[in-house]
Motif scaffolding. Structure first.
Motif, PDB file in Angstrom:
ATOM      1  N   GLY A   1      48.061  -9.262 -36.549  1.00  0.00           N
ATOM      2  CA  GLY A   1      48.301  -9.439 -37.979  1.00  0.00           C
ATOM      3  C   GLY A   1      47.069  -9.416 -38.860  1.00  0.00           C
ATOM      4  O   GLY A   1      47.027 -10.073 -39.905  1.00  0.00           O
ATOM      5  N   LEU A   2      46.047  -8.644 -38.473  1.00  0.00           N
ATOM      6  CA  LEU A   2      44.843  -8.580 -39.315  1.00  0.00           C
ATOM      7  C   LEU A   2      45.153  -7.828 -40.614  1.00  0.00           C
ATOM      8  O   LEU A   2      45.888  -6.845 -40.617  1.00  0.00           O
ATOM      9  N   GLN A   3      44.583  -8.304 -41.701  1.00  0.00           N
ATOM     10  CA  GLN A   3      44.794  -7.675 -43.008  1.00  0.00           C
ATOM     11  C   GLN A   3      43.859  -6.491 -43.230  1.00  0.00           C
ATOM     12  O   GLN A   3      44.026  -5.726 -44.167  1.00  0.00           O
ATOM     13  N   VAL A   4      42.851  -6.387 -42.375  1.00  0.00           N
ATOM     14  CA  VAL A   4      41.907  -5.269 -42.489  1.00  0.00           C
ATOM     15  C   VAL A   4      41.865  -4.535 -41.152  1.00  0.00           C
ATOM     16  O   VAL A   4      42.196  -5.100 -40.111  1.00  0.00           O
ATOM     17  N   LYS A   5      41.465  -3.275 -41.191  1.00  0.00           N
ATOM     18  CA  LYS A   5      41.343  -2.497 -39.961  1.00  0.00           C
ATOM     19  C   LYS A   5      39.934  -2.672 -39.412  1.00  0.00           C
ATOM     20  O   LYS A   5      38.958  -2.429 -40.124  1.00  0.00           O
TER      21      LYS A   5
ATOM     22  N   ASN B   1      43.665  -4.065 -33.441  1.00  0.00           N
ATOM     23  CA  ASN B   1      44.370  -3.616 -34.648  1.00  0.00           C
ATOM     24  C   ASN B   1      45.884  -3.571 -34.486  1.00  0.00           C
ATOM     25  O   ASN B   1      46.597  -3.144 -35.400  1.00  0.00           O
TER      26      ASN B   1
END
Length: 279
Positions: free
Chosen positions: A63-67, A58
């Motif tokens: 750069g993930l858009q979701v956790k 995370n």
């Protein structure tokens, strides 16, 4: 202070054990067909390892858009290879005590290890070599230094002072003061942790890739190690670029343009891996 093989072995025995799931990953790292569901379930049994792996996944670097809240989700969004690398790095970086040896920077050590892992992975991708194996070998190539620092901090401090006084290579200083070097210690730990023969050989020969039977993985790690030293990514004030094997360099088969692309790619990957150091 010369160390006996018994003292070296005792220092290794005194280290904390790696989680079983990580031992499995390292001993079977050349396997491509790992059951992802089983892996996720095994990791989830170790709450500390799960927490650190998810913290890495995370981090802003990826750069993930979701956790992501589970190992299975991390695999889904980051891919199996990246997640397996994060699990291994999370476990190994937490296995050694820090701050034991004056003059030895644990943070600089891991910066160099992560950068070498990223560079080895980038090389392996271009050479169609197993990227997981190359990454892990790069991460662990100098692990023997931590064995010596953890088990014999005063003696290793003397080796660091000897190196500074003689302005030489760390291997030579270790041999002069300790009677063993970090390659010996790294191979002993690799055997103790049941690494594959390929991984053990890469650790054994990363300073001598021209040795008979060294293998291609040793050449990849040797070149990656040299590149990282040359780029000074560890930020050590007394950084030395080791002598690079022309045979290993030529074995990579890359031209100047390819290396320039490699440097850029590797520095981006290193920024991802540096999240490990902050976790």
């Amino acid at each position: 202070m010369k160390l006996t093989q018994e003292q070296l072995a005792q220092g290794i025995n005194d280290l904390p054990s790696l989680p079983v799931v990580v031992m499995d990953l390292l001993s079977n790292i050349e396997q491509e067909n790992v059951d992802i569901t089983v892996l996720a379930k095994k990791v989830s049994y170790d709450q500390a390892l799960t927490a650190k792996t998810l913290r890495l996944a995370n981090s802003p670097s990826f750069g993930l858009q979701v956790k992501v809240t589970t190992i299975q989700q991390a695999i889904t969004f980051l891919g199996f290879q990246t997640t397996r690398n994060l699990i291994t790095a999370a476990a190994v970086t937490g296995c050694f005590p820090s701050g034991l040896c004056p003059g030895f920077s644990d943070r600089a050590f891991w910066r160099h290890a992560c950068a070498t892992a990223a560079c080895a992975r980038a090389l392996a991708r271009r050479l169609r070599f197993n990227q997981d194996v190359a990454f892990t070998a790069g991460l662990l190539h100098d692990i023997g230094r931590l064995v010596l620092v953890s088990g014999h901090p005063q003696a290793y401090g003397a080796a660091l002072a000897y190196r500074a006084q003689h302005d030489g290579a760390m291997l030579d200083a270790e041999r002069a003061v300790l009677g063993v070097d970090h390659v010996d210690a790294g191979v002993a730990l690799a055997r103790h942790w049941h690494f594959s023969d390929t991984m053990c050989q890469a650790i054994a020969c990363h300073h001598a890739p021209e040795s008979p039977g060294a293998g291609f993985l040793a050449a990849i790690v040797h070149v990656a190690n040299g590149i990282v030293h040359a780029l000074d990514l560890a930020g050590e004030p007394d950084e030395r670029v080791p002598t690079l094997s022309g045979i290993a360099w030529d074995a990579m088969g890359l031209n100047e343009e390819a290396y320039l692309h490699l440097f850029r790619e590797m520095e981006l990957q290193y920024q991802e891996m540096s999240a490990i150091l902050a976790a």
